[in-house]
Scaffold this motif. Structure first.
Motif, PDB file in Angstrom:
ATOM      1  N   ILE A  80      37.967  31.441  38.978  1.00 41.64           N
ATOM      2  CA  ILE A  80      38.691  32.775  39.406  1.00 41.64           C
ATOM      3  C   ILE A  80      38.067  33.913  39.934  1.00 41.64           C
ATOM      4  O   ILE A  80      38.331  34.297  41.124  1.00 41.64           O
ATOM      5  N   GLU A  81      36.830  33.737  39.320  1.00 45.29           N
ATOM      6  CA  GLU A  81      35.921  34.737  40.062  1.00 45.29           C
ATOM      7  C   GLU A  81      35.626  34.334  41.469  1.00 45.29           C
ATOM      8  O   GLU A  81      35.513  35.024  42.345  1.00 45.29           O
TER       9      GLU A  81
ATOM     10  N   ASN B 281      29.844  39.812  37.625  1.00 42.32           N
ATOM     11  CA  ASN B 281      30.740  38.634  37.592  1.00 42.32           C
ATOM     12  C   ASN B 281      31.332  38.177  36.328  1.00 42.32           C
ATOM     13  O   ASN B 281      30.349  37.841  35.337  1.00 42.32           O
ATOM     14  N   ALA B 282      32.587  38.395  36.336  1.00 38.61           N
ATOM     15  CA  ALA B 282      33.202  37.814  35.184  1.00 38.61           C
ATOM     16  C   ALA B 282      32.697  36.521  34.550  1.00 38.61           C
ATOM     17  O   ALA B 282      32.734  36.338  33.233  1.00 38.61           O
ATOM     18  N   ALA B 283      32.663  35.510  35.312  1.00 39.59           N
ATOM     19  CA  ALA B 283      32.254  34.207  34.900  1.00 39.59           C
ATOM     20  C   ALA B 283      30.977  34.188  34.212  1.00 39.59           C
ATOM     21  O   ALA B 283      30.637  33.698  33.155  1.00 39.59           O
ATOM     22  N   ARG B 310      35.902  44.851  28.703  1.00 38.41           N
ATOM     23  CA  ARG B 310      35.662  45.431  30.257  1.00 38.41           C
ATOM     24  C   ARG B 310      36.304  44.296  31.129  1.00 38.41           C
ATOM     25  O   ARG B 310      37.197  44.415  31.853  1.00 38.41           O
ATOM     26  N   ARG B 313      39.918  44.444  31.248  1.00 39.08           N
ATOM     27  CA  ARG B 313      40.529  45.745  31.740  1.00 39.08           C
ATOM     28  C   ARG B 313      40.484  45.646  33.182  1.00 39.08           C
ATOM     29  O   ARG B 313      41.243  46.253  34.073  1.00 39.08           O
ATOM     30  N   SER B 314      39.821  44.778  33.812  1.00 38.04           N
ATOM     31  CA  SER B 314      39.706  44.731  35.316  1.00 38.04           C
ATOM     32  C   SER B 314      40.881  44.346  35.921  1.00 38.04           C
ATOM     33  O   SER B 314      41.726  43.909  35.441  1.00 38.04           O
ATOM     34  N   HIS B 315      40.960  44.900  37.134  1.00 39.42           N
ATOM     35  CA  HIS B 315      42.072  44.652  37.790  1.00 39.42           C
ATOM     36  C   HIS B 315      42.534  43.139  38.253  1.00 39.42           C
ATOM     37  O   HIS B 315      43.767  42.915  38.338  1.00 39.42           O
ATOM     38  N   ARG B 316      41.857  42.661  37.939  1.00 39.63           N
ATOM     39  CA  ARG B 316      41.989  41.182  38.043  1.00 39.63           C
ATOM     40  C   ARG B 316      42.153  40.510  36.747  1.00 39.63           C
ATOM     41  O   ARG B 316      42.148  39.369  36.607  1.00 39.63           O
ATOM     42  N   SER B 317      42.671  41.203  35.988  1.00 38.25           N
ATOM     43  CA  SER B 317      42.735  40.847  34.339  1.00 38.25           C
ATOM     44  C   SER B 317      43.496  39.464  34.141  1.00 38.25           C
ATOM     45  O   SER B 317      43.300  38.863  33.222  1.00 38.25           O
ATOM     46  N   GLN B 318      44.459  39.398  35.038  1.00 42.09           N
ATOM     47  CA  GLN B 318      45.274  38.173  34.695  1.00 42.09           C
ATOM     48  C   GLN B 318      44.604  37.088  34.350  1.00 42.09           C
ATOM     49  O   GLN B 318      44.818  36.487  33.222  1.00 42.09           O
ATOM     50  N   GLY B 319      43.769  36.449  34.972  1.00 46.11           N
ATOM     51  CA  GLY B 319      42.981  35.289  34.999  1.00 46.11           C
ATOM     52  C   GLY B 319      42.001  35.483  33.815  1.00 46.11           C
ATOM     53  O   GLY B 319      41.760  34.465  33.007  1.00 46.11           O
ATOM     54  N   ASN B 320      41.395  36.474  33.969  1.00 49.75           N
ATOM     55  CA  ASN B 320      40.474  37.009  32.732  1.00 49.75           C
ATOM     56  C   ASN B 320      40.959  36.870  31.471  1.00 49.75           C
ATOM     57  O   ASN B 320      40.442  36.182  30.467  1.00 49.75           O
ATOM     58  N   ALA B 322      43.522  35.071  30.391  1.00 46.36           N
ATOM     59  CA  ALA B 322      43.778  33.377  30.028  1.00 46.36           C
ATOM     60  C   ALA B 322      42.524  32.879  29.555  1.00 46.36           C
ATOM     61  O   ALA B 322      42.480  32.539  28.731  1.00 46.36           O
ATOM     62  N   ALA B 323      41.512  33.239  30.501  1.00 42.62           N
ATOM     63  CA  ALA B 323      40.208  32.634  29.996  1.00 42.62           C
ATOM     64  C   ALA B 323      39.501  33.163  28.946  1.00 42.62           C
ATOM     65  O   ALA B 323      39.081  32.585  28.348  1.00 42.62           O
ATOM     66  N   PRO B 348      52.143  42.384  32.572  1.00 40.39           N
ATOM     67  CA  PRO B 348      52.991  41.105  32.937  1.00 40.39           C
ATOM     68  C   PRO B 348      53.074  40.368  31.251  1.00 40.39           C
ATOM     69  O   PRO B 348      52.417  40.602  30.431  1.00 40.39           O
TER      70      PRO B 348
END
Lengths: 418, 1005
Positions: A80-81, B281-283, B310, B313-320, B322-323, B348
Motif C-alpha cells: 500500500i505504501e 513510511n507506514a510499512a 498515527r 489517522r493518515s489520509h491514506r488510512s483506508q489501507g492502513n 486494514a493492515a 467509510p
C-alpha cells in the motif's frame, strides 16, 4: 513481491498494466470489479482481496485505482505504501496524478515503474534519484529532444544512489538560495450536540521547499518543541539530535518535501476556532422539517476565519431544501442528498446564518437521525497549537540563504453532531 | 490496418535514425502498457538491443523483459549484448545489463545468469552488488535447483557492509532460504546496527526477518511473568516436598527459575528499531510495531500505540486500517487513545466497523459509560450496517462487563421500537443472545418483549420474540399462552417467518403446558394446514405428527420434548480479531486469517536460549560503522576431584544457565547420548554443510570436551609437560574464540584439572600483586558482598603486554575475604565477541585473606567494549558458585602513548581535520587551572603522553590506538575566563567522540 500493477479508472477501464515477473492476465481484475460492485462506494472497496491464485492489494487515488497483484506473503502495508509512493511520483513528475496525465506520458510512466521496482521489490523510490535517471517532462526539453534526438535518460548512476544521503544529489546550484517552511495544522474534532468537544486533536505537518546550493546542513529549532506529542520524520532528520535536543537537524533534499508530521493531542490544548448553533428538526407526519444553522468565530486570536464551507449529508427522505442564507451561497444535490454551504470569511459582527424548510418525501417516516455538519475552514498566519519556529541555522555553506516560515490552520475532519 | 501499422513500426526500427527508433519504441511501449499484443515485432526490436541511444536501449529492455518468455529462441540473440554490458566500466550499465539478463525468463541461460550473479556479487560497486542480490530470487524462481549455489552468493552478500545491499540481500534470503537462519548469526549485529541507514523498503524486510530470527535465538522476555502467573503456589508448596527428598532437584528448579536476563543482542534489536517508529513510511512503522509486539517485554509494547494511532489517522488510512487492524486487538495498549477511535459519520463503513471493534475491545469498567454514550450517537446513524454493528458491539460490552448488562439490555429493548427493520432485527438477535446467558433473571424483559408483539410490526422481530417466549415459556408461564392466543387470532395476517414461529411456540407450549394450550395449538395447526405457503403447511403437518400422540406416530413422539426444548448453547459474542494470534502481525496472512503462500511461521520462543556466541564475529578493526557494544565472557571452572559426580550435575545446570547449552544432560546417560549426538551431528553436517555452526553443535562442543576430559588424563598430562617446558612463553594464550571453540575449551579443561595450583604455576603474565599505584584507578568487578566473600577488582596497568602488542593489559585482582580457602578460582565461558581475545589464566586458589593479581589481556577490536565473564569460586568441595561480571574499559585505556615533537604533532594534526576533528567547549574549574592538575587529569583519563608545546595556554597529548595504531591527537586550549577548547583529532571518530567526553568529564570533576 509485487507481481503486476493495473491502473483502473472509475468507469472500470484498465488503462495501464505493468508486469515485473511473468505476465498476469487482465482477467484477474474481474475479482476486483466484483468487490467494487459489492462495495457500492469507492471508499469501501476492501484494500486486500483474496482470489484463488493471487491477492489483489489496491489503493484509490485521484479517481484511479492502483491494483497490484501479489502472489506470496508480503506485509500489505508495504504494498500500500509503495503504491502511494508511485502515485506521489506521478504527481511529482506530471503535476497531477490523473488518467490523462498518465496516458499522455505513458512512456515515462513505464520507465519510472521499471526503475521503481525490480522483480517486484522496490529499487529506487527516492524522487531525487529518479529524476536523475529519468528527467521529468518539460515542454522545452521535449522540443529540444525532438530536434537533437537526445534522450530523457541519465547515463550514469545517480550520485544519491551510492551516498548515505540518497535524498540529495551532489551538485545543486541556485542563484537565489531559499528555504521555506509551511507549518500546516489541521484540527480534527468531534463536537457534540450541545457544543462541547467530544474529541479534538491537532495534526500538523511541516512542508518545506528548499532550494539551496551545495550541501547545506540545516537545523531548525522551535520555541516550544515539547508541544509535539508524536512526530514522524523524513529520513533526512537526525533522530539522535531530536531525542537529545529537540532540534531538527538535517541535510535537506532538494525541492519540495515533507519534513515532519506531528500530532498535538491533549484536549484542553486544542482551541476550537468556530462554534455552530443549529436547529435541525423533522416533524412527525408533516413531510417537512426545519433547518437553521448559524456559525460564528471563537477564540480566533485576532485572525479571520476564512474559506468556511459547511457540508451536510441529509437523510435519504429529504427531497429538497428551501433555504435562505445571509452570507455565501448554498447548493443541495438532491441525488446525493448533500447540502453545501460556501460561506467564505466569517465576520464576527454579522454571523452567517442559513435557514429554511426541508421538504421530505411525502408519506416517508420521519428520519430518526440528525445529520452531522462537516465544517471546513482556514486561518492564515496561525498555528493553532501555538507551535513557533525559533530559528533556522545553516552550516556547511558560506552563502546567506533567504528563509521564510508560513503558518496556516485548517479544519481536518471537523464534525459537529446535531 | 493493424499489420500495416506494425509494418510502419518495423520500418522505423530498421532505420538508422535514433529519433525514429525512439519514436517507434515509444509507440510499442504504449501498446504494451495498454495490454495490447506487440509480440510480432520481436525480431525487429531485438536488433536494437545494442543501440547507442540509451533511451531506445532502455525501452528495448522493457520490451525484451515483457516478451522474452514467449520468444525464447529470438531472445537468445540479445544475450551477448548483456554479457558485454556486464563488463562495462560504467556501473549503471553493468547493473542494468544484469537486471535485464536476470529478468529474461529463459531457462536455457540459467548458467549464464548464475555466472553473472556470482561475478556481480563481488563487483566493486555496491549498486551492482545490490542488483546481484535482486537477481538471486529471479534465478531461483526460474530454476530452484540452483538453490545451493545461490545460498553461497547470499552468504557472501550478507556479509556485505554497505547499507545499499543489506535490504536487497535479506529480501533474497527470505525468498530463497528463509530456513537458513544460521546464515544470519554472524550478520545479526551488523544488520541491527546498519538498520537505521538502510532504505525504507529494506528496513521492512530486515525487521520482519529479524523478528523471526529473534524468536528462535532468544528467550521470551515475558517468561518470568508467565512463570509467576502459572504456578506461584506450586513453587511455594513445592519447596516443602523437595526438602524431604533431596537437595538436588531443588537446586535444579532454582536454576530454572533464575531471574530472566535479556540477551544483549535481543536488547540491541529492540533499541535499534525503536527510532524507526517515527519513520514516515507506514510499512516501516508497522514492521517495528509487530517486532515490539512479538519480541518486547510486555511493559515496553505500549510504545507502539502512539505510532499506530498515527498511521490510522493518515489520509491514506483506508489501507492502513486494514493492515493495522490486528494490532488494535492488543488489550489495553490503546486506552489512552480511546477518543482517537470515535467515529465520524463521514468515515467509510469499513473503518467505522473497525473503530467500533477497537472501542469494544477497549471497553472496561471505568470507561464503559463514556463508550456507551458514544454508541448511543452511533445508533442514530444513517448507515444501517454500521448501526447493526453498533448493536452487536453493545451486546459484546454487555457480556464482557457485567455491571452494565442491564443498562445495555434496557437500551436494546428500547431499540426494538425502532422503525428500521435491520435495527430491530439486530437488537432482537442481540437481546436473544444476552437473554440466553441468564434467562432466569430476565423474565421481566421477556415479558416486556411479549408486550411488544402488540406494537412491533417488523416480522423478523416478531418472529424472534416468539422464539424467545417459546424457548423460555417456563419462565413466563402465564404470559406465554396469552401470547399464543393473540397470535392465533392474527395468524392469517402474519408474515411467513412469523407464522413459522407461531407454530413453534404452539408446539413448545403444547409440550410444557398442554392443559392451557392444547386447543390453541390445534387451532393454530389447523390454520396452518390450509395456509398458502407449503413450508408452513409442511411444518404444521410435521409438528402435529411429532407432538400429538397418535397410534401411527413413531418413536420420535417420546422425544418430542427433548427435541424442542433442548438446552441450546448461548452464542458467544466475541471479537472478529480472535484466533489470529498465530500469524505474524501485519502480515498478509494475518490480515486474511489464512496462510498465504510463502508465509514463514513465527516460531515459539525456545525454552532454553541457543548459544549466543554464534553471533560473535571477528571484525577487522575499523570496519565498524556504528558504535557497537562488545561483550566478552570468560569461562569456566572445574569441581574438586572428590566431588566430581556431585558437582557434575550442578555444573551442567550452570552451564545451561550461561546459555551455551541447549539440552540438559546427566552423567549417567553420557556415553550413549553422546554417540547419538555424534551421529546426529554428522548427519547434520552432511546436510547443512561444514561451515554451519548451529546452536546444537555449539552445545555439542561443550559435551565433547567434558567427556574427553573425564576420560583422558594423559592428554592433559602431555599438555602439562609442554607447558612446563615452555615455561617462559605463554602457551597459545590468545585463542581466537570463534574459530576454535572446541580447542579452546579443551585447553581450559586441561588447565582446570583439579589440582592444587601453587601460585608459581601461574603463567608468567600472572604475578603477585604489587601495590597499586595511587594514580591507577581501580574498578570493582565483584563486590565482596555479592561475591560471598570474594571480591574482584581490576585496573589497567598501562604496561605494554609483551606477547601481543595489540592487546591491552587488564590486571584483575582477587581478594579472599572469607575464613576459608577459595580454591579452583577461574574465569569461565570464554565466549568472546568480535575478535576480542583473552589471555587464559589458570585456576588459582586463594588462602583466606590473601590477594592475587592476574594479567589478562583482551584484545580490543575496535572502539568500545564491555565485557562480562563469570567467575567460579569453589570454596569447599560441595559448594560452588558462579558469578557473572563484566568489564567496561574507558576508551582512554585503549591506547598507548606516543612521543612526538611539536612539528610532527602539527603535521599529523593537519591531516586529521574535517570529519576526524571533534571539538568541545568547556569551562575549567578553579582547582583545575594549574598545569599540573590538567596534565594529571588528562593522563589519568587516557593513556596518552604529553607533547611539548610552545604556547603556554595550550596542552597537547598524543597516543595511538592499541589495536590499529591510529593516531589520536588531543589539544586543550585555554581561553580567557576559565574557558577552554578541547580538540581531538583521530580518524577513529567514535573513539574521538568518546574520548572528548571522558576527558571533559575528568576535567570537570
Amino acid at each position: 513481491m509485487i507481481h503486476s500493477l493495473f491502473l483502473i479508472n472509475c468507469s472500470g477501464d484498465i488503462f495501464l498494466e505493468k508486469h515485473w515477473k511473468s505476465v498476469v492476465s487482465q482477467s484477474v481484475c474481474d475479482y476486483f470489479f466484483e468487490a467494487q460492485e459489492k462495495a457500492a462506494d469507492v471508499e469501501n472497496v476492501p484494500p486486500v482481496i483474496s482470489t484463488p491464485h493471487h491477492y489483489l492489494i489496491s489503493i484509490y487515488r485521484e479517481k484511479i485505482f492502483f491494483v497490484s497483484v501479489i502472489q506470496t506473503e508480503v506485509p500489505p502495508l508495504f504494498v500500500i505504501e509503495f503504491l502511494h509512493r508511485v502515485a506521489d511520483t506521478f504527481q511529482d513528475y506530471f503535476g497531477e496524478c490523473s488518467e490523462t496525465a498518465i496516458k499522455d506520458n505513458v512512456v515515462i510512466v513505464y520507465e519510472l515503474l521499471e526503475e521503481m521496482l525490480d522483480n517486484g521489490f522496490p529499487l529506487a523510490t527516492e524522487s531525487n534519484i529518479l529524476k536523475e535517471l529519468i528527467k521529468p517532462p518539460t515542454i522545452l526539453r521535449s522540443v529540444v529532444n525532438s530536434i537533437t534526438g537526445s534522450s530523457n535518460m541519465g547515463e550514469t548512476l545517480p550520485t544519491g544512489q551510492l551516498s548515505n544521503i540518497p535524498w540529495r544529489k551532489a551538485v545543486v546550484k541556485y542563484t537565489n538560495n531559499e528555504a521555506y517552511f509551511d507549518v500546516i495544522e489541521e484540527i480534527d474534532a468531534i463536537i457534540d450536540k450541545s457544543g462541547s468537544t467530544v474529541f479534538a486533536e491537532i495534526q500538523g505537518v511541516i512542508d518545506s521547499c528548499i532550494k539551496l546550493s551545495g550541501m547545506p546542513d540545516l537545523s531548525l529549532s522551535f520555541m516550544n518543541p515539547r508541544l509535539l506529542d508524536d512526530v514522524s520524520f523524513h529520513p533526512c532528520i537526525r533522530f539522535k539530535r531530536w531525542e537529545s535536543e529537540r532540534v531538527l537537524s538535517f541535510i535537506p533534499p532538494d525541492g519540495n518535501f515533507r519534513l515532519i508530521s506531528y500530532r498535538v493531542s491533549s484536549q484542553n490544548l486544542v482551541a476550537i476556532p468556530v462554534y455552530v448553533k443549529h436547529i435541525i428538526s423533522f416533524k412527525e407526519n408533516s413531510s417537512s422539517g426545519r433547518f437553521d444553522v448559524t456559525i460564528g468565530p471563537k477564540q480566533n486570536m485576532g485572525k479571520t476565519v476564512e474559506g468556511v464551507i459547511v457540508t451536510v449529508h441529509m437523510p435519504k427522505a429529504v427531497l429538497n431544501m428551501n433555504l435562505t442564507s445571509t452570507q455565501g451561497s448554498y447548493t443541495f444535490d438532491p441525488v446525493l442528498k448533500v447540502l453545501t454551504w460556501d460561506i467564505g470569511k466569517i465576520s464576527p459582527q454579522k454571523l452567517p446564518n442559513l435557514k429554511g424548510i426541508v421538504n421530505l418525501q411525502s408519506g416517508a417516516p420521519k428520519p430518526e437521525e440528525n445529520p452531522s455538519l462537516n465544517i471546513q475552514f482556514k486561518i492564515q498566519q496561525l498555528a493553532i497549537s501555538g507551535l513557533k519556529v525559533n530559528r533556522l541555522d545553516m552550516f556547511g555553506e558560506k552563502y546567506k540563504p533567504f528563509k521564510g516560515v508560513k503558518y496556516i490552520t485548517k479544519a481536518g475532519k471537523f464534525q459537529v453532531r446535531t | 490496418p493493424v499489420t500495416c501499422r506494425h509494418d510502419d513500426l518495423k520500418e522505423m526500427l530498421d532505420s538508422n535514425k535514433d529519433s525514429l527508433k525512439l519514436e517507434a519504441m515509444k509507440r510499442i511501449v504504449a501498446m504494451i502498457a495498454r495490454g495490447k499484443n506487440a509480440s510480432d515485432l520481436f525480431p525487429a526490436v531485438v536488433k536494437n538491443v545494442a543501440c547507442k541511444n540509451i533511451e531506445v536501449k532502455k525501452l528495448v529492455y522493457v520490451y525484451l523483459v515483457r516478451y522474452a518468455e514467449e520468444q525464447q529462441d529470438l531472445a537468445l540473440l540479445s544475450i551477448s549484448t548483456f554479457q558485454r554490458g556486464l563488463k562495462d566500466p560504467n556501473q549503471l550499465i553493468r547493473a542494468s545489463a544484469l537486471r535485464v539478463l536476470s529478468s529474461i525468463r529463459v531457462p536455457i541461460i540459467v548458467p549464464i545468469m548464475m555466472l553473472a550473479i556470482k561475478e556481480a556479487a563481488s563487483d566493486m560497486s555496491p549498486y551492482v552488488r545490490k542488483t546481484a542480490a535482486h537477481a538471486i530470487p529471479k534465478l531461483y524462481s526460474l530454476d530452484s535447483d540452483q538453490k545451493d549455489q545461490l545460498i553461497e552468493v547470499i552468504e557472501k552478500l550478507l556479509a556485505d557492509k554497505t547499507t545499499l545491499v543489506a535490504g536487497s540481500v535479506v529480501m533474497a534470503f527470505e525468498e530463497v532460504c528463509p530456513e537458513r537462519i544460521d546464515l544470519i548469526h554472524k550478520n545479526y549485529r551488523k544488520l541491527c546496527n546498519l538498520l537505521i541507514d538502510v532504505e525504507e523498503w529494506g528496513q521492512v524486510v530486515i525487521i520482519n526477518m529479524l523478528t523471526r530470527y529473534a524468536r528462535t535465538q532468544f528467550l521470551s522476555p515475558n517468561q518470568n511473568e508467565s512463570l509467576l502467573e502459572e504456578n506461584p503456589e506450586k513453587a511455594f508448596y513445592g519447596s516443602d516436598e523437595e526438602d524431604s527428598k533431596d537437595d538436588k532437584p531443588d537446586a535444579a528448579s532454582l536454576v530454572k527459575r533464575k531471574p530472566y536476563v535479556m540477551d544483549p543482542d535481543h536488547r540491541l534489536l529492540l533499541r535499534n528499531t525503536k527510532p524507526l517508529l517515527q519513520s514516515r513510511n507506514a510499512a516501516v512503522v508497522m514492521a517495528v510495531a509487530q517486532l515490539y509486539f512479538h519480541l518486547a517485554p510486555k511493559a515496553e509494547v505500549g510504545v507502539i500505540a502512539k505510532a499506530l494511532v498515527r498511521l490510522l489517522r493518515s489520509h491514506r488510512s483506508q489501507g492502513n486500517w486494514a493492515a493495522a487492524k490486528a494490532a488494535l486487538s492488543v488489550q489495553g495498549m490503546f486506552e489512552p487513545y480511546l477518543k482517537s477511535f470515535y467515529i465520524r459519520s463521514t468515515d467509510p463503513t469499513q473503518i467505522k466497523i473497525l473503530k467500533l471493534e477497537v472501542l469494544t475491545n477497549l471497553a472496561n469498567e471505568t470507561n464503559i459509560s463514556t463508550i456507551l454514550r458514544e454508541f448511543q450517537t452511533y445508533i442514530r446513524s444513517m448507515d444501517k450496517d454500521f448501526v447493526a454493528a453498533t448493536i452487536q458491539a453493545i451486546g459484546r460490552c454487555a457480556t464482557n462487563i457485567g455491571k452494565v448488562r442491564d443498562t445495555c439490555l434496557n437500551g436494546l429493548v428500547q431499540l426494538l421500537s425502532n422503525r428500521d427493520e435491520l435495527v430491530v432485527a439486530e437488537s432482537v438477535v442481540v437481546i436473544k443472545k444476552l437473554l440466553q446467558m441468564q434467562p432466569s433473571q430476565h423474565s421481566e424483559i421477556i415479558k416486556h418483549m411479549a408486550k411488544l408483539t402488540d406494537n412491533i410490526q417488523v416480522p423478523m422481530a416478531r418472529a424472534s420474540i416468539l422464539w424467545l417466549i417459546g424457548e423460555y415459556c417456563e419462565h413466563v408461564p402465564k404470559i406465554a399462552p396469552d401470547v399464543l392466543r393473540k397470535m392465533s387470532k392474527s395468524f392469517t395476517g402474519e408474515e411467513d417467518i412469523v407464522k413459522l414461529q407461531v407454530i413453534n411456540l404452539a408446539a413448545k407450549l403444547y409440550l410444557t403446558n398442554s392443559k392451557q394450550s392444547k386447543l390453541l395449538t390445534q387451532y393454530v395447526l389447523n390454520l396452518a394446514k390450509y395456509d398458502q405457503n407449503y413450508d408452513i403447511r409442511d411444518r404444521a403437518r410435521f409438528i402435529r405428527q411429532l407432538i400429538v400422540p397418535t397410534e401411527k406416530s413413531g418413536a420420535l413422539n417420546k422425544y418430542a420434548k427433548k427435541l424442542f426444548l433442548a438446552q441450546k448453547p448461548a452464542p458467544i459474542l466475541e471479537s472478529s480479531f480472535k484466533d489470529r494470534d498465530h500469524f505474524q502481525l501485519g502480515s498478509l496472512s494475518h490480515l486474511l486469517n489464512a496462510k498465504a503462500v510463502g508465509y514463514q511461521e513465527l516460531p515459539d520462543w525456545p525454552d532454553e536460549a541457543p548459544d549466543p556466541s554464534v553471533r560473535n564475529v571477528e571484525v577487522p578493526y575499523g570496519a565498524w560503522q556504528g558504535l557497537p557494544t562488545l561483550r566478552f565472557s570468560l569461562s569456566l571452572s572445574f569441581p574438586d576431584p572428590e566431588s566430581v559426580s556431585e558437582s557434575e550435575s550442578e555444573s551442567s545446570s550452570s552451564s545451561s544457565e550461561s546459555g551455551s547449552d541447549s539440552g540438559s544432560r546427566g552423567e549417567e546417560s553420557g556415553d550413549q547420548s553422546e554417540e547419538e549426538e555424534e551421529e546426529k551431528k554428522k548427519k547434520k553436517k552432511g546436510k547443512e554443510g561444514p561451515r554451519k555452526v548451529c546452536p546444537e553443535s555449539a552445545g555439542r562442543y561443550h559435551r565433547h570436551w567434558r567427556g574427553e576430559g573425564a576420560g583422558s588424563a594423559t592428554s592433559w598430562e602431555l599438555r602439562n609437560t609442554s607447558r612446563d617446558m615452555g615455561g617462559l612463553q605463554p602457551i597459545s594464550p590468545c585463542l581466537d574464540s570463534f574459530t576454535s571453540p572446541a580447542l579452546e575449551r579443551r585447553d581450559q579443561l586441561i588447565t582446570s584439572q583439579p589440582q592444587h595450583v601453587p601460585t608459581a604455576f601461574l603463567p608468567p603474565s600472572a604475578q603477585m600483586l604489587s601495590p597499586v599505584f595511587s594514580t591507577m584507578k581501580t574498578y570493582e568487578l565483584l563486590h565482596r558482598m555479592a561475591g560471598e566473600g570474594l571480591s574482584v577488582e581490576y585496573y589497567f596497568n598501562r604496561q605494554p603486554f609483551p606477547p601481543d602488542p595489540h592487546m591491552v593489559a587488564v590486571q584483575i585482582q582477587f581478594s579472599n575475604n572469607t575464613e576459608s580457602e577459595v580454591k579452583n578460582l577461574r574465569v569461565s565461558e570464554p565466549k568472546l565477541v568480535s575478535g576480542m581475545r583473552i589471555q587464559e589464566f589458570q585456576e588459582i586458589a586463594l588462602m583466606p585473606g590473601s590477594m592475587v593479581g592476574i594479567d589478562t589481556c583482551p584484545q580490543l577490536p575496535g572502539v568500545n567494549w564491555a565485557g562480562s565473564f563469570s567467575l567460579w569460586h569453589v570454596s569447599s568441595s560441595t559448594h560452588s558458585r558462579q558469578f557473572y561480571v563484566s568489564i567496561q574499559p574507558p576508551v582512554g585505556e585503549l591506547m598507548a602513548p606516543v612521543f612526538m615533537s611539536e612539528n610532527e604533532f602539527k603535521k599529523e594534526q593537519s591531516k586529521l581535520t574535517g570529519m576526524s576533528e571533534i571539538t568541545e567547549k568547556l569551562t575549567l574549574l578553579d582547582k583545575c587551572q594549574s598545569d599540573h592538575t590538567i596534565v594529571q587529569r588528562v593522563t589519568a583519563a587516557a593513556n596518552v603522553s604529553r607533547v611539548p608545546c610552545g604556547a603556554d595556554n595550550e596542552y597537547r597529548f598524543a597516543a595511538k590506538t592499541v589495536t590499529s595504531g591510529s593516531l589520536i591527537l588531543i589539544t586543550l586550549e585555554q581561553k580567557e575566563a576559565a574557558r577552554a577548547h578541547l580538540t581531538v583529532n583521530s580518524e577513529k571518530m567514535v573513539i574521538g567522540t568518546m574520548l572528548v567526553q571522558d576527558i571533559s568529564q575528568a576535567l570537570a570533576q
